[in-house]
Design an enzyme around this catalytic site. Structure first.
Site, PDB file in Angstrom:
ATOM      1  N   ARG A 196      16.543  41.121  -3.031  1.00  0.00           N
ATOM      2  CA  ARG A 196      17.076  39.803  -3.417  1.00  0.00           C
ATOM      3  C   ARG A 196      18.199  39.386  -2.472  1.00  0.00           C
ATOM      4  NH1 ARG A 196      21.325  41.018  -8.197  1.00  0.00           N
ATOM      5  NH2 ARG A 196      21.686  43.169  -7.638  1.00  0.00           N
ATOM      6  N   LYS A 227      22.876  36.788  -1.095  1.00  0.00           N
ATOM      7  CA  LYS A 227      22.392  37.686  -2.145  1.00  0.00           C
ATOM      8  C   LYS A 227      22.003  36.827  -3.346  1.00  0.00           C
ATOM      9  CE  LYS A 227      23.999  41.916  -4.477  1.00  0.00           C
ATOM     10  NZ  LYS A 227      25.116  42.875  -4.524  1.00  0.00           N
ATOM     11  N   ASP A 286      12.983  39.169  -9.420  1.00  0.00           N
ATOM     12  CA  ASP A 286      12.835  37.738  -9.136  1.00  0.00           C
ATOM     13  C   ASP A 286      13.597  37.308  -7.884  1.00  0.00           C
ATOM     14  OD1 ASP A 286      15.414  37.973  -9.991  1.00  0.00           O
ATOM     15  OD2 ASP A 286      15.255  36.561 -11.657  1.00  0.00           O
ATOM     16  N   ASP A 330      21.335  54.253  -1.220  1.00  0.00           N
ATOM     17  CA  ASP A 330      21.080  52.916  -0.672  1.00  0.00           C
ATOM     18  C   ASP A 330      22.279  51.998  -0.871  1.00  0.00           C
ATOM     19  OD1 ASP A 330      20.068  53.383  -3.420  1.00  0.00           O
ATOM     20  OD2 ASP A 330      19.828  51.220  -3.443  1.00  0.00           O
ATOM     21  N   ASN A 331      23.290  52.471  -1.581  1.00  0.00           N
ATOM     22  CA  ASN A 331      24.487  51.656  -1.778  1.00  0.00           C
ATOM     23  C   ASN A 331      25.694  52.227  -1.026  1.00  0.00           C
ATOM     24  OD1 ASN A 331      23.099  49.911  -3.455  1.00  0.00           O
ATOM     25  ND2 ASN A 331      23.692  50.958  -5.330  1.00  0.00           N
ATOM     26  N   ASP A 372      27.892  46.837  -2.300  1.00  0.00           N
ATOM     27  CA  ASP A 372      27.023  46.717  -3.473  1.00  0.00           C
ATOM     28  C   ASP A 372      27.780  46.921  -4.780  1.00  0.00           C
ATOM     29  OD1 ASP A 372      24.824  45.846  -2.236  1.00  0.00           O
ATOM     30  OD2 ASP A 372      23.565  47.589  -2.622  1.00  0.00           O
TER      31      ASP A 372
HETATM   32  P1  AMP Z   1      21.022  47.388  -6.557  1.00  0.00           P
HETATM   33  O1  AMP Z   1      21.008  47.963  -7.936  1.00  0.00           O
HETATM   34  O2  AMP Z   1      21.572  45.989  -6.522  1.00  0.00           O
HETATM   35  O3  AMP Z   1      21.663  48.256  -5.553  1.00  0.00           O
HETATM   36  O4  AMP Z   1      19.496  47.219  -6.160  1.00  0.00           O
HETATM   37  C1  AMP Z   1      18.588  48.279  -6.031  1.00  0.00           C
HETATM   38  C2  AMP Z   1      17.289  47.779  -5.471  1.00  0.00           C
HETATM   39  O5  AMP Z   1      16.676  46.825  -6.353  1.00  0.00           O
HETATM   40  C3  AMP Z   1      17.417  47.042  -4.143  1.00  0.00           C
HETATM   41  O6  AMP Z   1      16.268  47.312  -3.391  1.00  0.00           O
HETATM   42  C4  AMP Z   1      17.488  45.609  -4.563  1.00  0.00           C
HETATM   43  O7  AMP Z   1      17.104  44.741  -3.528  1.00  0.00           O
HETATM   44  C5  AMP Z   1      16.502  45.571  -5.717  1.00  0.00           C
HETATM   45  N1  AMP Z   1      16.808  44.489  -6.665  1.00  0.00           N
HETATM   46  C6  AMP Z   1      17.844  44.437  -7.529  1.00  0.00           C
HETATM   47  N2  AMP Z   1      17.811  43.305  -8.251  1.00  0.00           N
HETATM   48  C7  AMP Z   1      16.730  42.607  -7.845  1.00  0.00           C
HETATM   49  C8  AMP Z   1      16.148  41.350  -8.222  1.00  0.00           C
HETATM   50  N3  AMP Z   1      16.693  40.570  -9.156  1.00  0.00           N
HETATM   51  N4  AMP Z   1      15.041  40.958  -7.570  1.00  0.00           N
HETATM   52  C9  AMP Z   1      14.489  41.735  -6.624  1.00  0.00           C
HETATM   53  N5  AMP Z   1      14.966  42.916  -6.244  1.00  0.00           N
HETATM   54  C10 AMP Z   1      16.082  43.356  -6.832  1.00  0.00           C
HETATM   55 MG    MG Z   2      21.976  48.092  -3.656  1.00  0.00          MG
END
Ligand code: AMP
Ligand code: MG
Length: 489
Positions: free
Chosen positions: A90, A110, A122, A249-250, A259
């Site tokens: 996203r 973002k 989404d 990944d963070n 993140d």
């Molecule tokens: P995060 O928890 O933000 O570090 O995200 C972990 C993974 O989930 C990453 O690959 C993000 O790009 C993906 N992700 C998180 N929220 C969304 C969303 N609303 N739509 C698509 N991908 C998401």
């Molecule tokens: Mg992340």
């Protein structure tokens, strides 16, 4: 006319590093906030960014000249389990600019719509997490902690569906880069050594140019990342910051905090403190952050093995030796930091015991971490006793206080000078969770952004006394306490 002097080095890497994808336009963009100081630092024109063309870019409704929008590929260990393919689901990297100081910085949207990495998501963000990331990342910057920055937040005029329907928003993030430990893992998992080498070379040029000339540059890179992480995590611990989702990944390869999801600052001191609603076992609790950082760095070292030596056993030994230095590096940063927080300018053998004793007393007395250190400094001059009010175990605290005063006698600093030093490292204002929640509630329920502006203004000067704003220094009352934060994804 090019309003933004993009120069996109990551997009010049091979195509398997990313997916080219444009943001998806939104219905009715409205600017919540532009960080004008940061815009100027980046050499961007704040008036242009606030105008119709700038807003269209920040909302993803138009692609600025020179941008090369991409979603970057990465993998990662999430709560210990490996996902070989995550990537920007996203987020869309518009491109890079070289700032006024000559530093290359990413500009990323973002919440700007789906990408090939969205899986079932989404691609959008709700206003709450956007405001949280804006507030906390700017607070971290003001506190002097390496961090990604907030350039802008816009409302999309669309709703996103989470547990409920919420106003959608887009966050514009600025980072030294968005390369993560997980980016290396992405290629390691595919045994793509050529890509690993290209990525490592890119990171060296961009973040660690000092290691380029060394005999073993990839080992020197690993060592530099280990040192940067040790420093970063020590800084987190010294201000009571809990990241909440330290998945690989963070974790930025550049050593910036990145993140911001269900992150929070600790109020009363307890190493087991967890806020994140998804962290059921406390993997990313405050006190676990140092060992988790080392665990993450071990995953990075594993990914780099093919670059460390052609002989695999030898590569493992090299990596292990580098990782073995993390604990000492971290401890020395942490102890030096706590010495400063206690106003000590010399080193004595028992300092570590003195620090530990204070932390244990705080924990038993449920004392507020931030205010304890600040009031120790306050009380030096005013002969005050305001610090002890924070402790439920005043007798134990009094005992510790006399130990500290004895220790201070070994130094010749005046009380005024010592207070000045302590106030320079012990913040008075931190982004307390209950304040952030109140800001989000006002925005979501009443479309009222005044509390957001006010909190940002307070947090811009965390080390200064700000008359009239004392309420912002206080921990939550019982009914204001926030027990869990949600990443809202
Ligand atoms: P995060 O928890 O933000 O570090 O995200 C972990 C993974 O989930 C990453 O690959 C993000 O790009 C993906 N992700 C998180 N929220 C969304 C969303 N609303 N739509 C698509 N991908 C998401
Ligand atoms: Mg992340």
């Amino acid at each position: 006319m090019t309003a933004i002097p993009f120069d996109n080095s990551y997009a010049r890497l091979p195509e398997r590093f990313y997916a080219a994808v444009d943001p998806t336009a939104v219905a009715a963009p409205r600017l919540i906030k532009l960080n004008e100081t940061l815009a100027s630092e980046l050499g961007l024109d704040p008036d242009w960014l606030k105008g119709p063309d700038g807003l269209a870019m920040l909302a993803g409704n138009s692609i600025a000249d020179g941008a090369s929008p991409i979603a970057t590929a990465y993998a990662g260990h999430q709560f210990g389990g490996f996902s070989p393919q995550l990537g920007d689901g996203r987020a869309i990297l518009l491109g890079e600019v070289v700032d006024r100081e000559g530093r290359r910085r990413d500009i990323q949207l973002k919440g700007s719509g789906p990408t090939p990495f969205s899986r079932r998501g989404d691609g959008r963000a709700a206003v709450g997490p956007v405001l949280r990331e804006y507030i906390v990342s700017e607070a971290m910057a003001a506190l002097g902690v390496p961090t990604t920055r907030a350039l802008a937040a816009v409302l999309t005029g669309e709703v996103v569906r989470r547990e409920t329907l919420l106003p959608g928003a887009i966050f514009t993030r600025v980072a030294s880069s968005h390369i993560r430990i997980g980016t290396f893992q992405f290629f390691a998992a595919r045994r793509d050594v050529e890509a690993l080498r290209l990525l490592a070379d890119h990171v060296i040029t961009r973040h660690y140019p000092g290691v380029a000339g060394s005999e073993a540059p990839y080992l020197a890179l690993l060592e530099a990342v280990i040192a940067a992480q040790a420093d970063l995590i020590a800084r987190w611990m010294l201000i009571g910051f809990i990241h909440g989702v330290m998945n690989t990944d963070n974790m930025s390869i550049a050593g910036e905090t990145i993140d911001y999801g269900p992150c929070a600052f600790m109020d009363s001191y307890d190493p087991a403190t967890v806020f994140s609603s998804i962290d059921e076992h406390g993997r990313y609790a405050y006190g676990n952050q140092p060992p988790i950082a080392l665990w993450n760095l071990t995953r990075l070292a594993e990914a780099l093995l093919p670059l460390l030596s052609d002989d695999q056993e030898r590569a493992v030994t090299i990596a292990q030796d580098a990782l073995n230095r993390f604990n000492d590096l971290f401890q020395s940063r942490l102890v030096a930091g706590f010495r400063h927080k206690l106003g000590l300018v010399s080193e004595a053998p028992d300092d570590v015991l003195l620090i530990k004793a204070l932390l244990e007393t705080m924990q038993r007395g449920q004392a507020d971490f931030t205010l304890t250190f600040r009031r120790l400094g306050d009380d030096l001059l005013e002969g005050g006793r305001r610090c002890r009010e924070l402790f439920a175990n005043t007798g134990e605290f009094d005992g510790w206080l006399s130990r500290w005063h004895e220790r201070l006698q070994q130094e010749t600093l005046s009380a005024e000078e010592r207070q000045r030093l302590m106030h320079g490292v012990n913040p008075l204002f931190i982004p307390r969770n209950h304040r952030i929640e109140a800001v989000i509630q006002a925005a979501v329920e009443r479309d009222d952004l005044a509390p957001f502006e006010e909190l940002l203004a307070v947090l811009a000067n965390p080390y200064d006394d700000q008359p009239g704003r004392e309420a912002y220094t206080l921990p939550p009352a019982a009914h204001e306490r926030v027990l869990a934060t949600f990443c809202g994804t």
